[in-house]
Design a protein around this motif. Structure first.
Motif, PDB file in Angstrom:
ATOM      1  N   ASN A   1      -6.913   1.035  -6.131  1.00  9.66           N
ATOM      2  CA  ASN A   1      -7.052   2.468  -6.366  1.00  9.66           C
ATOM      3  C   ASN A   1      -8.285   2.721  -7.243  1.00  9.66           C
ATOM      4  O   ASN A   1      -8.941   1.781  -7.691  1.00  9.66           O
ATOM      5  N   GLU A   2      -8.568   4.001  -7.475  1.00 11.37           N
ATOM      6  CA  GLU A   2      -9.773   4.370  -8.221  1.00 11.37           C
ATOM      7  C   GLU A   2      -9.754   3.806  -9.637  1.00 11.37           C
ATOM      8  O   GLU A   2     -10.792   3.356 -10.147  1.00 11.37           O
TER       9      GLU A   2
ATOM     10  N   HIS B   1      -7.915  -4.217  -1.363  1.00 14.39           N
ATOM     11  CA  HIS B   1      -7.400  -2.877  -1.653  1.00 14.39           C
ATOM     12  C   HIS B   1      -7.321  -2.659  -3.159  1.00 14.39           C
ATOM     13  O   HIS B   1      -6.974  -3.569  -3.916  1.00 14.39           O
TER      14      HIS B   1
ATOM     15  N   GLN C   1       0.864  -1.177   0.000  1.00 19.96           N
ATOM     16  CA  GLN C   1       0.000   0.000   0.000  1.00 19.96           C
ATOM     17  C   GLN C   1       0.902   1.229   0.000  1.00 19.96           C
ATOM     18  O   GLN C   1       1.677   1.440   0.935  1.00 19.96           O
TER      19      GLN C   1
ATOM     20  N   SER D   1      -8.857   3.462  -2.391  1.00 24.50           N
ATOM     21  CA  SER D   1      -8.129   4.627  -1.895  1.00 24.50           C
ATOM     22  C   SER D   1      -7.105   5.054  -2.936  1.00 24.50           C
ATOM     23  O   SER D   1      -6.719   4.262  -3.806  1.00 24.50           O
ATOM     24  N   SER D   2      -6.662   6.289  -2.836  1.00 24.91           N
ATOM     25  CA  SER D   2      -5.712   6.804  -3.830  1.00 24.91           C
ATOM     26  C   SER D   2      -4.398   6.039  -3.798  1.00 24.91           C
ATOM     27  O   SER D   2      -3.726   5.922  -4.821  1.00 24.91           O
ATOM     28  N   ASN D   3      -4.019   5.489  -2.631  1.00 22.63           N
ATOM     29  CA  ASN D   3      -2.758   4.738  -2.529  1.00 22.63           C
ATOM     30  C   ASN D   3      -2.981   3.227  -2.601  1.00 22.63           C
ATOM     31  O   ASN D   3      -2.085   2.455  -2.302  1.00 22.63           O
TER      32      ASN D   3
END
Length: 189
Positions: A126-127, A124, A39, A160-162
């Motif tokens: 990212n967008e 997890h 991450q 999440s962005s990360n």
């Protein structure tokens, strides 16, 4: 025929996220990076703490950095039995009415009222990956395990962005399904 979505497992051991304020009550040295995590921007620190309850202690619990805006202890159900706790299964940051726990460092100890949870399984991403897969934050997906102890688990999508695309499960889930970090499973929407 639709294309299968394959994701890699990352087995998460017990760990602690701390605010800088609480960290400074436990340590008199800077938080140091032992190794980066997938991450983006997160890392396992060299520093460890001891988790303590009236029933037991678990030493050498890794701190995950960087500092957070809240203090959170993530343990497995097996750890909970050892410590005599009954933490709720929650997504990260959902700490209201969670279990209290004492954290011991080299220069002090703190008892946190609402801090201890058993982390919800999550995927997890990212967008961009979420859009590519047609998923959104907090969607519930199925993880299809095809091995000697195969089966199915559910997990929440965490965008999440990360976000690095991987599936986080705890050691109890991993042991139940004979999974280890790096194993691949199918993700079904």
């Amino acid at each position: 025929m639709k294309e299968k979505i394959i994701g890699k497992i990352a087995v998460s051991n017990r760990h602690v996220h701390l605010t800088e304020e609480i960290y400074n009550e436990l340590f008199d040295e800077p938080l140091q990076i032992k190794r980066p995590l997938n991450q983006v921007g997160e890392f396992a620190a060299f520093q460890t703490v001891t988790l303590k309850t009236e029933k037991a202690e678990i030493p050498n619990v890794r701190i995950i950095g960087p500092f957070r805006k809240y203090n959170q202890v993530e343990i497995s159900r097996t750890d909970a039995y050892t410590l005599g706790l009954n933490p709720p299964v929650r997504q990260s940051g959902d700490l209201e009415d969670s279990e209290p726990i004492t954290i011991i460092g080299p220069i002090g100890e703190v008892t946190l009222k609402d801090a201890c949870i058993q982390a919800e399984r999550h995927v997890h991403m990212n967008e961009q990956k979420a859009k590519e897969l047609g998923l959104k934050n907090e969607d519930l997906v199925k993880l299809i395990i095809d091995n000697d102890k195969g089966g199915m688990m559910e997990a929440f999508v965490k965008v999440s962005s990360n976000g690095f695309f991987e599936i986080h499960i705890d050691k109890d889930d991993a042991n139940c399904f004979l999974l280890k970090t790096g194993d691949e499973v199918e993700i079904e929407k």
